[in-house]
Design a protein around this motif. Structure first.
Motif, PDB file in Angstrom:
ATOM      1  N   PHE A 181       0.825  -1.210   0.000  1.00  0.00           N
ATOM      2  CA  PHE A 181       0.000   0.000   0.000  1.00  0.00           C
ATOM      3  C   PHE A 181       0.860   1.261   0.000  1.00  0.00           C
ATOM      4  O   PHE A 181       0.519   2.260  -0.641  1.00  0.00           O
ATOM      5  N   ARG A 182       1.981   1.222   0.731  1.00  0.00           N
ATOM      6  CA  ARG A 182       2.869   2.389   0.745  1.00  0.00           C
ATOM      7  C   ARG A 182       3.475   2.593  -0.641  1.00  0.00           C
ATOM      8  O   ARG A 182       3.601   3.724  -1.131  1.00  0.00           O
ATOM      9  N   ASP A 198      -5.884  -6.461   1.847  1.00  0.00           N
ATOM     10  CA  ASP A 198      -4.749  -6.910   2.650  1.00  0.00           C
ATOM     11  C   ASP A 198      -3.453  -6.237   2.208  1.00  0.00           C
ATOM     12  O   ASP A 198      -3.034  -6.392   1.058  1.00  0.00           O
ATOM     13  N   ASP A 199      -2.841  -5.510   3.124  1.00  0.00           N
ATOM     14  CA  ASP A 199      -1.510  -4.955   2.850  1.00  0.00           C
ATOM     15  C   ASP A 199      -0.482  -6.061   3.089  1.00  0.00           C
ATOM     16  O   ASP A 199      -0.722  -7.014   3.828  1.00  0.00           O
ATOM     17  N   ILE A 200       0.684  -5.954   2.458  1.00  0.00           N
ATOM     18  CA  ILE A 200       1.705  -6.982   2.591  1.00  0.00           C
ATOM     19  C   ILE A 200       3.080  -6.349   2.401  1.00  0.00           C
ATOM     20  O   ILE A 200       3.216  -5.363   1.660  1.00  0.00           O
ATOM     21  N   ASP A 201       4.073  -6.870   3.120  1.00  0.00           N
ATOM     22  CA  ASP A 201       5.437  -6.359   2.957  1.00  0.00           C
ATOM     23  C   ASP A 201       5.957  -6.667   1.559  1.00  0.00           C
ATOM     24  O   ASP A 201       5.679  -7.722   0.985  1.00  0.00           O
ATOM     25  N   ILE A 215      -8.238  -0.127  -6.066  1.00  0.00           N
ATOM     26  CA  ILE A 215      -7.285  -1.237  -6.076  1.00  0.00           C
ATOM     27  C   ILE A 215      -7.583  -2.131  -4.882  1.00  0.00           C
ATOM     28  O   ILE A 215      -7.516  -1.685  -3.727  1.00  0.00           O
ATOM     29  N   ALA A 216      -7.941  -3.381  -5.163  1.00  0.00           N
ATOM     30  CA  ALA A 216      -8.281  -4.338  -4.108  1.00  0.00           C
ATOM     31  C   ALA A 216      -7.221  -5.430  -4.060  1.00  0.00           C
ATOM     32  O   ALA A 216      -6.852  -5.990  -5.093  1.00  0.00           O
ATOM     33  N   VAL A 217      -6.734  -5.717  -2.846  1.00  0.00           N
ATOM     34  CA  VAL A 217      -5.685  -6.723  -2.654  1.00  0.00           C
ATOM     35  C   VAL A 217      -6.212  -7.806  -1.731  1.00  0.00           C
ATOM     36  O   VAL A 217      -6.712  -7.526  -0.637  1.00  0.00           O
TER      37      VAL A 217
END
Length: 357
Positions: free
Chosen positions: A227-228, A250-253, A288-290
């Motif tokens: 997301f960043r 869902d954000d993810i590294d 944008i969907a994750v």
């Protein structure tokens, strides 16, 4: 006239040989110069091969064994065509004709085939072999592996094309930013402030697509989240402090080694949206969907309220599309598109380990 690396290397080798011959003859009168030269040839890193005028291999040094994979016993007495790919067999008669005419072939770049069937880029220097009466009886070949040099040249060409592509895109995006700022600004001060903020955000997004010069991006340590990363890439398209885009799910590294590729991939999507899609018009919207599903990360890039247009018959094959294909293939990302009259849906299926490991 500039001297190529191959020519410089060859001159250095010839000077070294002459010096070694002189040193040995001075120290050991009566030394067998032929045996001395044979020892040098045998220890050369380059493949040095001789053949008859009928194309039969007569000598084969250690360098040739390493380069082509055939031992001395396997090569001597065989036709030189054992290392020539089928689609390049017509090169041999032309080379032999030039040798028989007394010509020397300088730095002929071609492709040859190893024993295991793999192909290798080489540079050939071919000289006539004469007997004591000056009659041409064969040819000697020096073959050098130039695969790394070719790869480096291709990589440099890709980087130059990418740089040219980026500059063109940055000008196009800058024009779009100016247009958007002009529509919303009420004073010249507002216009200047809006342009400055957007261009600085664009600069930050652009920097994320460049590898770290101090090697930090090669550590593999997560340096951002998805997301960043997306926020940085899309920051230039904010309007009056409000996003024209929305991140959901869902954000993810993102691993430091993958930031460049993913930032560049999303930068391509955003560039096209700003030029032709939802981000090119005031009312356009981007969602944008994750979603993380087991070991697969699904990303849906949905543009809506964009310009009305018909779906293209086929996807563009310009440099941006080629770059997208290269990145997608290198990361193992499956990318599909669905065009609508006033929007576009891009779906990405990403192995989770690819983005976070």
């Amino acid at each position: 006239m500039s001297i190529s690396d191959d020519q410089r290397h060859e001159r250095q080798v010839q000077r070294r040989l002459r010096q070694l011959e002189a040193d040995v003859e001075a120290a050991q009168p009566g030394h067998n110069a032929a045996a001395f030269l044979a020892a040098i040839v045998e220890s050369s890193d380059d493949a040095i091969v001789s053949k008859s005028l009928s194309g039969v291999i007569t000598t084969w040094n250690k360098g040739a064994e390493r380069l082509f994979g055939y031992t001395v016993d396997e090569a001597i007495g065989k036709p030189i065509t054992i290392v020539i790919p089928p689609d390049r067999l017509d090169e041999e008669p032309a080379i032999l004709a030039r040798i028989q005419a007394g010509e020397r072939v300088h730095h002929f770049e071609t492709i040859r085939q190893r024993k295991d069937g793999t192909l290798i880029d080489i540079s050939l220097t071919i000289s006539p072999i004469r007997d004591g009466n000056g009659k041409i009886i064969g040819a000697s070949k020096i073959a050098r592996d130039i695969s790394e040099r070719k790869r480096a040249a291709e990589h440099q060409e890709l980087l130059l094309r990418e740089m040219h592509h980026r500059v063109k895109n940055l000008f196009a995006i800058t024009g779009s930013i100016i247009t958007l700022a002009a529509r919303t600004a009420k004073t010249t001060t507002d216009l200047a402030a809006g342009l400055k903020d957007r261009l600085m955000a664009l600069s930050r997004a652009h920097e994320m697509t460049l590898p770290s010069l101090n090697g930090e991006a090669a550590t593999g340590v997560p340096q951002s989240t998805l997301f960043r990363l997306l926020s940085n890439v899309l920051a230039p398209y904010e309007r009056d402090g409000a996003n024209r885009w929305l991140l959901m799910g869902d954000d993810i590294d993102v691993s430091g080694t993958k930031i460049t590729n993913f930032a560049l991939l999303f930068h391509e999507f955003a560039t096209n949206a700003a030029k032709y899609g939802a981000l090119s018009v005031e009312e356009g919207k981007l969602d944008i969907a994750v979603t993380v599903k087991s070991e697969i990360l699904e990303i849906v890039w949905l543009e809506s309220n964009g310009p009305r247009h018909d779906a293209p018959e086929s996807h563009s094959i310009g440099f941006g599309s080629r770059l997208e294909q290269i990145i997608g293939q290198s990361l193992g990302v499956d990318i599909s598109r669905e065009w609508m009259q006033n929007g576009l849906s891009i779906r990405l299926s990403v192995p989770r380990g690819v983005i976070s490991d």
